[in-house]
Every structure is written in structure tokens, then in C-alpha cells.
Design an enzyme around this catalytic site. Sequence first.
Site, short mmCIF file in Angstrom:
data_model
loop_
_atom_site.label_atom_id
_atom_site.label_comp_id
_atom_site.label_asym_id
_atom_site.label_seq_id
_atom_site.Cartn_x
_atom_site.Cartn_y
_atom_site.Cartn_z
N GLY A 123 -6.61 47.41 17.23
CA GLY A 123 -6.36 48.41 18.24
C GLY A 123 -6.32 49.80 17.60
CG ASN A 209 -4.83 36.24 12.03
OD1 ASN A 209 -3.98 35.93 12.86
ND2 ASN A 209 -5.08 37.49 11.71
NE ARG A 298 15.08 17.73 -8.27
CZ ARG A 298 15.44 16.49 -7.93
NH1 ARG A 298 15.52 15.54 -8.85
NH2 ARG A 298 15.74 16.21 -6.67
CE LYS A 316 20.03 15.77 -8.06
NZ LYS A 316 21.14 15.21 -7.19
CG HIS A 328 13.82 15.72 -27.24
ND1 HIS A 328 13.66 16.49 -28.35
CD2 HIS A 328 14.65 14.73 -27.59
CE1 HIS A 328 14.35 15.97 -29.36
NE2 HIS A 328 14.97 14.91 -28.92
CG ASN A 351 22.06 11.08 -9.86
OD1 ASN A 351 21.17 10.35 -10.29
ND2 ASN A 351 21.82 12.15 -9.14
CE1 TYR A 352 21.12 7.57 -2.98
CE2 TYR A 352 19.04 6.67 -3.77
CZ TYR A 352 19.88 6.98 -2.73
OH TYR A 352 19.50 6.72 -1.43
NE ARG A 405 24.62 -0.33 -30.20
CZ ARG A 405 24.55 0.78 -30.92
NH1 ARG A 405 23.99 1.85 -30.42
NH2 ARG A 405 25.03 0.81 -32.15
#
Length: 429
Positions: A123, A209, A298, A316, A328, A351-352, A405
Site C-alpha cells: 500500500g 509470508n 538443557r 539438565k 566427559h 533421575n526418572y 558393584r
Amino acid sequence: MQSDLPKVLHRLAGVPLIGHALAAARSLEPEQIIVVAGHGGDKVASATAKLDPEAEIVRQTEQLGTGHAVRQTLPALEGFEGKVIVLYGDTPFIGQDTLAALSSHPADVVVLGFEAEDPGRYGRLVVTDRGLERIVEFKDADEATRRIALCNSGVMALDAALLRKLIVRIDNNNAAGEYYLTDLVELARAEGHRADVVTCDEEETLGINTRAELAQAESAFQTRARAEALENGVTLSDPETVWFALDTVIGRDAIIGQNVVFGPGVTVESGAEILPFSHLEGCHVSAGATVGPFARLRVGAELGSDVHVGNFVEIKNSVLDEGVKVGHLTYLGDASVGEHSNIGAGTITCNYDGVMKHRTQIGARAFIGSDTMLVAPVRVGAEAVTGSGSVITDDVEDGALALGRARQANKPGLGVRLMQALRARKEKR
């Protein structure tokens, strides 16, 4: 965009396009932000709530033009006295200085314009010594008007009371059958109000667009972000390979290696170093820390001063206090690690449990032996040691040595006989 995703949710610099408009709006410290959600309204509303929880969402159930979209905000604007600025979710580069110029301009209606190298189907702004007379959409423009190079960005600022009064008078008597926000200029002038133009560089008004335009915008953003980082005293070893997010913050004298990617929400303090091929998002790296190469930080990773996170380490939702070393091949998730602790290679915080996440706590100056599995929730005390290859399921008191162990058993000659039997089996196949 050839996509099922609403256009304003396609990502630029790590965040949806609408996030750029929201960030620009927030720079003015406005009383309120209203987002008009049209196509894909539920998805747009959900994304907006995450990006800016204080923004108010209104719905445009029919897409009948920009004037119609702004009209949906009238209930939310009821009683508001001040200036309203209309931005667009697919126009990500409007600058803070430009918005400040719009908000402070004394005219009753102020339109953001730009001199286009190729005016194309924009325009046109028709300006005289009395200010902005009218905005003419390309579809409705004659040849003389189409030769005007001053183009309309769509961005507009005007008094809220004037907006409420005039927006309901806009009609759709035009080639597209839509309600144009731009008609406000002529309506305002007809009542004796002054309209004017603030101009900016064409690059600020870039609208998205297509996928190609999105890629061009990403390139433009990254080029600008790299230049700003260098100007602010950040060392980029190979600038073209470093990728920033919209909100990346890096302090002076930080060193960023090749092929480093910053996702949203990253702060790197002065003097830290991010080595090549590392990926960071939603994290904080303190002064003197080193990360990488090939490291991943993370969301929720907090690295204290002089922390070392080495190659193939993932962190994380964990806090690493001053001087922690994670050299490492390690995963630390949902953990707290005390100062000057050493985390051996191959350590994993388990952790899960399949349903819930659990935390691991490691005290100051602890030594976690290589290949330790820390089965959370568990605590390893200050100056405690875990033996290599241990599976730690119970808390370890301060200063203790934990061994988890199986006892080793040696079978004389069995190794040779086992390999001979396997080779013989292989030859028979």
C-alpha cells in the site's frame, strides 16, 4: 507457508514469530498487550500464554481484514485512555527506537512507512505538506499512486478514544471486500485530526509470508546478532557458524567456538568459554566456566564460576557450584553438585523412574568414580567417594567410600576356551 502450523508460530531465532512482536511491544512497557488470534487461534493462544502470560487473547473467528481484527479488541480496550499501537505477528524486526518514535509522535494518527527499493504490491502513503492524507492499497491504486515509493508497513499508532470512535465506521467497500485498518487515516482527517508518518529502514518492516522469506529473515537476524556480539566484546572464532536466539545474552570477553547453537533463554557471563559443537538452551553459565566441545546444556542448567563441562556431557535442570569438573561422557539431570566436586566419565544420575523425576544431591569436594550410576533420590555427602562402576542406591554419608558393584571372579583359562568355542561355532555356519 504450506503448513498446518499458523504462520506466526513458525520459528525465527529459536522462538515463534509472534514472540518477536511481543518482545518489541514489551520494550515500551505498555499497560496491556492484546493479541488477536485468528487462523489457528487455539494454537496461537497457547503459544502466547507461554511467551507472555500477561498478554490478553481475543479471537477473530472470521478473517475479514486488519480493521476487522482490531475491532475485536474493543471490549478489552474499554476504559483505556492512552495510545494504541498495532503490530503484526509476522513482522519481526520493528525496532525499539522506531516504536518509541511512534508512541511519542504528537499526531492523532501515526503510520509507520518506509521507502521501498521495490514497492511492488505494498500500500502507498500519500503525503502532502498537511501530513498523511490517505493510504491506498495496491489493488485500489491508480498508476500515478503506484509510482509512489513511500509504502505502508501496516503498523499504526493512535489515541484509544479515537480508535474506538472510528473503527466501527470502517466499511468493506473495496476490491478485496475487507475492512482495512488503513481507512482510519481518511476517517480521522475528515474529522479534522492530523495524520502523519514515521519512517524506518525497509529491513525493519520485513514481513514473513513464505518459507523462503522465513529463511531470509533468519539469515538477517543471525547476521545482526553476530555483529552485535562482536561489537560488544565477545570473541566468535567463526562467526558464520554461531547461531543465536532472540534473547541470548553473552558478556564481554566470553569466547564462543565454531558451530555453537544457542536456544532460547541462555545467559553466558563474561570470561566464560563455549567450545565448538555445543548446544545450549534455557541455561546460565557463570564467569570463568568452560563448556564443551560437543556438550549440551538443557533447560535449568546452572553452572557456577570456573565450572568445567567437557565433551559429550549433558546437563539438565541441575546446579553445579563453583569449580565443579564434569570432564566427559556424563549425564547429570535433576541434580545439585557441591563446589569443587569431580564427576568421573560415564556417570549418570538415574533421575526418572518411569513416572516421576527425582533429585540427586552431591556434596562439596566429592569424588564420583567413573561409570557410577546414581539412582535418585539419593545423596552423596561432602568429600565422599564412589568407586568406579558402582550403582549407588542408598545415601552416602560425608567422607565415606561407597562401593556398589558385584565381586569380581577370575576363571583361569576360561577366556581362551570360550573364544575358541565361539570361533569354531562361527566356522560351522
